[in-house]
Design a protein around this motif. Structure first.
Motif, PDB file in Angstrom:
ATOM      1  N   LEU A  89       0.862  -1.177   0.000  1.00  0.00           N
ATOM      2  CA  LEU A  89       0.000   0.000   0.000  1.00  0.00           C
ATOM      3  C   LEU A  89       0.898   1.226   0.000  1.00  0.00           C
ATOM      4  CD1 LEU A  89      -2.956   1.126   0.330  1.00  0.00           C
ATOM      5  CD2 LEU A  89      -2.514   1.125   2.800  1.00  0.00           C
ATOM      6  N   HIS A  90       0.497   2.255  -0.729  1.00  0.00           N
ATOM      7  CA  HIS A  90       1.301   3.464  -0.795  1.00  0.00           C
ATOM      8  C   HIS A  90       1.556   3.998   0.621  1.00  0.00           C
ATOM      9  CE1 HIS A  90       2.622   7.514  -1.828  1.00  0.00           C
ATOM     10  NE2 HIS A  90       2.841   7.063  -3.049  1.00  0.00           N
ATOM     11  N   PRO A  91       2.785   4.459   0.910  1.00  0.00           N
ATOM     12  CA  PRO A  91       3.101   4.908   2.270  1.00  0.00           C
ATOM     13  C   PRO A  91       2.303   6.113   2.737  1.00  0.00           C
ATOM     14  CG  PRO A  91       4.909   5.392   0.739  1.00  0.00           C
ATOM     15  CD  PRO A  91       3.969   4.471   0.032  1.00  0.00           C
ATOM     16  N   SER A  92       1.579   6.779   1.837  1.00  0.00           N
ATOM     17  CA  SER A  92       0.749   7.913   2.247  1.00  0.00           C
ATOM     18  C   SER A  92      -0.588   7.489   2.828  1.00  0.00           C
ATOM     19  CB  SER A  92       0.499   8.845   1.055  1.00  0.00           C
ATOM     20  OG  SER A  92       1.694   9.457   0.630  1.00  0.00           O
ATOM     21  N   MET A  93      -0.824   6.161   2.965  1.00  0.00           N
ATOM     22  CA  MET A  93      -2.125   5.693   3.431  1.00  0.00           C
ATOM     23  C   MET A  93      -2.021   4.819   4.688  1.00  0.00           C
ATOM     24  SD  MET A  93      -4.204   4.991  -0.123  1.00  0.00           S
ATOM     25  CE  MET A  93      -5.785   5.131   0.724  1.00  0.00           C
ATOM     26  N   PRO A  94      -1.338   5.293   5.737  1.00  0.00           N
ATOM     27  CA  PRO A  94      -1.217   4.472   6.954  1.00  0.00           C
ATOM     28  C   PRO A  94      -2.534   4.249   7.688  1.00  0.00           C
ATOM     29  CG  PRO A  94      -0.390   6.694   7.350  1.00  0.00           C
ATOM     30  CD  PRO A  94      -0.634   6.583   5.870  1.00  0.00           C
ATOM     31  N   THR A 277       5.184  10.668  -8.542  1.00  0.00           N
ATOM     32  CA  THR A 277       5.522  10.297  -7.174  1.00  0.00           C
ATOM     33  C   THR A 277       5.063  11.349  -6.169  1.00  0.00           C
ATOM     34  OG1 THR A 277       7.436   9.006  -7.915  1.00  0.00           O
ATOM     35  CG2 THR A 277       7.399   9.714  -5.607  1.00  0.00           C
ATOM     36  N   GLU A 278       5.445  12.594  -6.391  1.00  0.00           N
ATOM     37  CA  GLU A 278       5.093  13.655  -5.446  1.00  0.00           C
ATOM     38  C   GLU A 278       3.601  13.964  -5.467  1.00  0.00           C
ATOM     39  OE1 GLU A 278       6.187  18.376  -4.590  1.00  0.00           O
ATOM     40  OE2 GLU A 278       7.374  17.192  -6.013  1.00  0.00           O
ATOM     41  N   ARG A 279       3.022  14.028  -6.656  1.00  0.00           N
ATOM     42  CA  ARG A 279       1.608  14.398  -6.770  1.00  0.00           C
ATOM     43  C   ARG A 279       0.704  13.349  -6.137  1.00  0.00           C
ATOM     44  NH1 ARG A 279      -0.551  15.551 -12.336  1.00  0.00           N
ATOM     45  NH2 ARG A 279      -2.301  16.167 -11.025  1.00  0.00           N
ATOM     46  N   LEU A 280       0.982  12.095  -6.438  1.00  0.00           N
ATOM     47  CA  LEU A 280       0.093  11.053  -5.929  1.00  0.00           C
ATOM     48  C   LEU A 280       0.249  10.870  -4.424  1.00  0.00           C
ATOM     49  CD1 LEU A 280      -2.057   9.412  -7.270  1.00  0.00           C
ATOM     50  CD2 LEU A 280      -0.449   7.531  -7.550  1.00  0.00           C
ATOM     51  N   ALA A 281       1.443  11.109  -3.914  1.00  0.00           N
ATOM     52  CA  ALA A 281       1.638  11.031  -2.466  1.00  0.00           C
ATOM     53  C   ALA A 281       0.737  12.042  -1.756  1.00  0.00           C
ATOM     54  CB  ALA A 281       3.102  11.287  -2.125  1.00  0.00           C
ATOM     55  N   LYS A 282       0.648  13.234  -2.296  1.00  0.00           N
ATOM     56  CA  LYS A 282      -0.183  14.276  -1.707  1.00  0.00           C
ATOM     57  C   LYS A 282      -1.663  13.910  -1.789  1.00  0.00           C
ATOM     58  CE  LYS A 282      -1.232  19.220  -2.284  1.00  0.00           C
ATOM     59  NZ  LYS A 282      -0.924  20.443  -3.066  1.00  0.00           N
ATOM     60  N   LEU A 283      -2.099  13.451  -2.954  1.00  0.00           N
ATOM     61  CA  LEU A 283      -3.511  13.123  -3.142  1.00  0.00           C
ATOM     62  C   LEU A 283      -3.934  11.925  -2.295  1.00  0.00           C
ATOM     63  CD1 LEU A 283      -3.647  13.598  -7.013  1.00  0.00           C
ATOM     64  CD2 LEU A 283      -4.885  14.984  -5.336  1.00  0.00           C
ATOM     65  N   LEU A 284      -3.090  10.895  -2.257  1.00  0.00           N
ATOM     66  CA  LEU A 284      -3.437   9.707  -1.476  1.00  0.00           C
ATOM     67  C   LEU A 284      -3.468  10.013   0.017  1.00  0.00           C
ATOM     68  CD1 LEU A 284      -1.488   6.948  -3.420  1.00  0.00           C
ATOM     69  CD2 LEU A 284      -3.972   7.222  -3.280  1.00  0.00           C
ATOM     70  N   ASN A 289      -6.819  10.560   4.823  1.00  0.00           N
ATOM     71  CA  ASN A 289      -7.401  11.364   5.903  1.00  0.00           C
ATOM     72  C   ASN A 289      -8.918  11.468   5.780  1.00  0.00           C
ATOM     73  OD1 ASN A 289      -4.929  11.880   7.137  1.00  0.00           O
ATOM     74  ND2 ASN A 289      -4.556  13.718   5.924  1.00  0.00           N
ATOM     75  N   SER A 290      -9.412  11.465   4.548  1.00  0.00           N
ATOM     76  CA  SER A 290     -10.860  11.540   4.342  1.00  0.00           C
ATOM     77  C   SER A 290     -11.555  10.285   4.841  1.00  0.00           C
ATOM     78  CB  SER A 290     -11.158  11.757   2.858  1.00  0.00           C
ATOM     79  OG  SER A 290     -10.624  12.982   2.404  1.00  0.00           O
ATOM     80  N   LEU A 291     -10.999   9.122   4.513  1.00  0.00           N
ATOM     81  CA  LEU A 291     -11.593   7.872   4.983  1.00  0.00           C
ATOM     82  C   LEU A 291     -11.518   7.784   6.507  1.00  0.00           C
ATOM     83  CD1 LEU A 291     -10.189   5.458   2.246  1.00  0.00           C
ATOM     84  CD2 LEU A 291     -12.517   6.349   2.438  1.00  0.00           C
ATOM     85  N   ALA A 292     -10.414   8.249   7.074  1.00  0.00           N
ATOM     86  CA  ALA A 292     -10.295   8.261   8.529  1.00  0.00           C
ATOM     87  C   ALA A 292     -11.296   9.227   9.155  1.00  0.00           C
ATOM     88  CB  ALA A 292      -8.875   8.639   8.929  1.00  0.00           C
ATOM     89  N   ALA A 293     -11.572  10.341   8.473  1.00  0.00           N
ATOM     90  CA  ALA A 293     -12.555  11.304   8.979  1.00  0.00           C
ATOM     91  C   ALA A 293     -13.943  10.689   9.029  1.00  0.00           C
ATOM     92  CB  ALA A 293     -12.557  12.557   8.104  1.00  0.00           C
TER      93      ALA A 293
END
Length: 407
Positions: A89-94, A277-284, A289-293
């Motif tokens: 899983l992308h590291p931006s989605m812990p 790499t940079e763009r998708l990290a930000k979006l993911l 955070n949205s799913l966690a919200a």
């Protein structure tokens, strides 16, 4: 490949935002599967999510050669988060990973709609309209699903018994447009009005236009429920803060005992032709955070909630010369919620050899996203399989509802 210039005027604009809307709070489902009081949320990612970066198949021997410098690994400076040993899983989605480990989230990989071309507009039309071909932009599948659900409790004498939905954002996504009444809400981007403005307007219209006065009152109440967010920075549907703000407001409305039960949101900006790499990290990160919200704000009703996150198509298996990816086919859908049978990557993995790629360039799609939605609608909402095949997704009789997605 050149991208089309996506603008709001490209589609018919329908639906209301923040202050005024035409429908108030919604009845509960009368015959939802298992006697539960469910919530069902659809999040559209516009621009075509790269599923091979969001959920990289690190165990596939051909993955790293195709992705080269943007390939993710289970080790290194920013390692992929483990899911099942084969997929990361992308590291931006812990936060999603924690839901996955708690069996409250799942991934549907190598999925797609019936569309096999690569136009954003046409792909989004197919994804949101529910038809197998583009050009059907009058109604969306989620609205037609609402029309066919079992009748709920009346909210007032003479009121419609139909279950109604929630549209989040300045413009209603196509997926929820249609005949079924829909509540509209969008985060405010304007300076807050004076505290006595709303009462003065209500008093004015109470004397001249009782109907508008009542709608204003309902709008004020909805705004109170959805506002007071902790997010400091504001942004649009293509900004991580904006995504989270939309999700929190939607969740607060869905959490109300007499609030809506079905919602649609659309997040923008997922077209990653260059510097992915940079763009998708930000979006993911924004999606995470949205799913966690949703999980945080829904509270006790999270256990009866299912969220599906889908995009119009995927990206090419090979990277291009600008460290990005072009329009493709197969991609990844995310499922989240306490009602989801999670903790797994659901896929008939096609492989990434040249001979296994669709048209020798894309991840082949082996799962129809309509089967996923149908399975959730039947088992969570008590929807009719016949109505789903004939009306919600016209002409999809051969696409059977996927079983086992809901606990």
């Amino acid at each position: 490949m050149l991208c089309e210039n996506i603008s709001p005027t490209r589609r018919a604009v329908l639906g209301a935002s923040g202050a005024l809307f035409a429908w108030a709070f919604m009845p509960r489902f009368a015959h939802a599967a298992g006697g539960r009081d469910p919530r069902f949320v659809t999040i559209i990612l516009r621009g075509a999510l790269d599923g091979l970066t969001a959920v990289p198949p690190i165990g596939d021997p051909n993955y790293e050669g195709l992705r080269q410098q943007i390939a993710l690994r289970f080790d290194g400076d920013k390692p992929a988060l483990p899911l099942d040993g084969f997929f990361g899983l992308h590291p931006s989605m812990p936060k999603f990973q924690k839901m996955f480990q708690a069996k409250e989230a799942a991934v549907v990989h190598a999925s797609a709609t019936a569309y096999r071309e690569r136009s954003h507009f046409d792909g989004q039309d197919v994804l949101e309209s529910g038809y197998s071909t583009p050009g059907h932009v009058e109604t969306g599948w989620l609205n037609r699903l609402l029309e066919g659900l079992p009748a709920g409790e009346k909210i007032a004498p003479g009121a419609s018994e139909r279950v109604r939905g929630l549209s989040v954002g300045a413009n209603a996504p196509l997926v929820i447009r249609g005949k079924a009444p829909v509540l509209g809400w969008a985060p405010s981007v304007l300076k807050a009005a004076d505290g006595d403005l709303a009462p003065r307007l209500a008093q004015l219209y109470g004397k001249t236009d009782p109907l508008l006065s009542e709608l204003l009152k309902e709008g004020i109440e909805t705004g109170k429920i959805a506002s007071g967010l902790d997010v400091k920075a504001r942004g649009g549907p293509g900004d991580p803060n904006g995504m989270e703000q939309m999700a929190r407001g939607a969740a607060r409305l869905l959490a109300q005992p007499e609030g809506p039960r079905v919602a649609a949101l659309a997040f923008e900006g997922w077209d990653t032709h260059a510097q992915e790499t940079e763009r998708l990290a930000k979006l993911l990160s924004g999606l995470d955070n949205s799913l966690a919200a949703f999980r945080e704000e829904l509270g006790p009703v999270w256990k009866d909630t299912a969220i599906v996150v889908a995009t119009e198509f995927g990206r090419t298996a090979r990277i291009n010369g600008t460290e990005g990816t072009d329009h493709g086919t197969g991609t990844t859908a995310f499922l989240a919620g306490g009602a989801v049978a999670g903790g797994r990557v659901i896929t008939d993995w096609p492989g990434l050899k040249d001979s296994q790629l669709f048209e020798a360039r894309d991840l082949a799609a082996t799962t129809d996203i309509r089967a996923v939605v149908k399975g959730m609608a039947v088992d969570l909402l008590g929807a009719s399989a016949g109505h789903l095949a004939d009306v919600v997704f016209p002409g999809s009789q051969a696409v059977q509802p996927m079983k086992g997605l809901i606990v």
